[in-house]
Enzyme design. Structure first.
Site, PDB file in Angstrom:
ATOM      1  CB  SER A  64     130.464  20.183 115.485  1.00 10.59           C
ATOM      2  OG  SER A  64     129.530  19.458 114.731  1.00 10.59           O
TER       3      SER A  64
HETATM    4  N1  SAM Z   1     126.734  21.898 111.458  1.00 13.56           N
HETATM    5  C1  SAM Z   1     125.763  22.131 112.484  1.00 13.56           C
HETATM    6  C2  SAM Z   1     126.076  23.368 113.287  1.00 13.56           C
HETATM    7  O1  SAM Z   1     127.102  24.029 113.031  1.00 13.56           O
HETATM    8  O2  SAM Z   1     125.259  23.698 114.154  1.00 13.56           O
HETATM    9  C3  SAM Z   1     125.608  20.967 113.405  1.00 13.56           C
HETATM   10  C4  SAM Z   1     124.932  19.845 112.756  1.00 13.56           C
HETATM   11  S1  SAM Z   1     124.280  18.627 113.814  1.00 13.56           S
HETATM   12  C5  SAM Z   1     125.706  17.851 114.463  1.00 13.56           C
HETATM   13  C6  SAM Z   1     123.670  17.507 112.577  1.00 13.56           C
HETATM   14  C7  SAM Z   1     122.483  18.022 111.826  1.00 13.56           C
HETATM   15  O3  SAM Z   1     122.226  17.133 110.742  1.00 13.56           O
HETATM   16  C8  SAM Z   1     121.201  18.068 112.654  1.00 13.56           C
HETATM   17  O4  SAM Z   1     120.672  19.356 112.611  1.00 13.56           O
HETATM   18  C9  SAM Z   1     120.294  17.056 111.965  1.00 13.56           C
HETATM   19  O5  SAM Z   1     118.919  17.390 112.018  1.00 13.56           O
HETATM   20  C10 SAM Z   1     120.834  17.096 110.552  1.00 13.56           C
HETATM   21  N2  SAM Z   1     120.509  15.933 109.724  1.00 13.56           N
HETATM   22  C11 SAM Z   1     120.496  14.612 110.043  1.00 13.56           C
HETATM   23  N3  SAM Z   1     120.160  13.868 108.983  1.00 13.56           N
HETATM   24  C12 SAM Z   1     119.956  14.729 107.942  1.00 13.56           C
HETATM   25  C13 SAM Z   1     119.592  14.595 106.564  1.00 13.56           C
HETATM   26  N4  SAM Z   1     119.359  13.380 106.015  1.00 13.56           N
HETATM   27  N5  SAM Z   1     119.491  15.700 105.810  1.00 13.56           N
HETATM   28  C14 SAM Z   1     119.712  16.927 106.330  1.00 13.56           C
HETATM   29  N6  SAM Z   1     120.055  17.129 107.616  1.00 13.56           N
HETATM   30  C15 SAM Z   1     120.178  16.048 108.417  1.00 13.56           C
END
Ligand code: SAM
Length: 217
Positions: A64
């Site tokens: 993000s």
């Molecule tokens: N906070 C992260 C960073 O600092 O890099 C960025 C996160 S990214 C915007 C969203 C993440 O949520 C992705 O890695 C995706 O694979 C994960 N995600 C989506 N659905 C999910 C779920 N049900 N459980 C765990 N992770 C999930």
């Protein structure tokens, strides 16, 4: 680029993108000054690591924008002794920011490759208060619940009830909720029992939260 150049860029990021937009919590400001964001990205992207936008981290996912990381962290209102749950480890950058402030961070990622890479980066940086697991974060982490705060870094179509149920009374869930391409950043604060206060912090755009209580894959 020298190490020093990155710490200068980081300081500039905080001074131009974070403080002027209203982030006031000193713990959050100090964490963003400290965590080396470039190390959470592919080295080809290091020169852009402190810019004012999200960046790709592989597997069609993103890290993000720095301001959103700061805002979501501030909204948790952490003081330092908390047990926090993060859904969506991604690169591990937000995880590190949380680990700078909270006592213990539990983080869930659904994509194994991202979880593995994040673990390595966080180990290299010597974080010892982070536990990562690979599973569906929409179901929370019952074994370690209840939490003093929960942050979801992917967008849900509706708030997952299981996450609300894993909050301690007085604690907050910070989560983007809405449609596929635009959402609102919502904070749910648990009162006693099963009642919650809902506050809207405005528009945002996240990748999908995929799972049993999120979007279907
Ligand atoms: N906070 C992260 C960073 O600092 O890099 C960025 C996160 S990214 C915007 C969203 C993440 O949520 C992705 O890695 C995706 O694979 C994960 N995600 C989506 N659905 C999910 C779920 N049900 N459980 C765990 N992770 C999930």
């Amino acid at each position: 680029m020298k190490l020093n150049d990155y710490s200068n860029k980081r300081l500039k990021m905080v001074e131009t993108q974070i403080i002027p937009r209203g982030i006031k919590d000193v713990r959050v400001i100090n964490a963003l000054k400290k965590v080396p964001r470039h190390l959470f990205l592919d080295d080809a992207l290091w020169p852009q690591a402190y810019e004012d936008y999200p960046a790709p981290i592989g597997e069609k996912q993103t890290i993000s924008q720095p301001y959103i990381v700061a805002l979501m962290t501030e909204l948790l209102q952490l003081k330092g002794d908390e047990k926090v749950l993060e859904i969506g480890t991604g690169s591990g950058y937000q995880t590190a920011v949380l680990a700078e402030i909270a006592e213990q961070v539990y983080s869930i990622e659904r994509i194994p490759l991202l979880a593995k890479r994040a673990r390595k980066t966080l180990d290299d940086l010597k974080y010892t208060n982070i536990v990562i697991t690979i599973s569906d974060g929409t179901l929370g982490w019952r074994e370690h619940s209840p939490f003093d705060g929960i942050i979801v870094t992917a967008a849900a179509p509706v708030v997952p009830k299981t996450l609300l149920a894993q909050l301690k009374p007085g604690s907050r869930l910070v989560i983007p909720v809405g449609e596929e391409f635009v959402q609102d950043l919502i904070v749910y604060t648990r009162k006693d029992g099963d009642s919650y206060i809902e506050e809207n912090y405005g528009g945002c755009r996240f990748v999908k939260l995929i799972g049993e209580q999120g979007w279907r894959n």
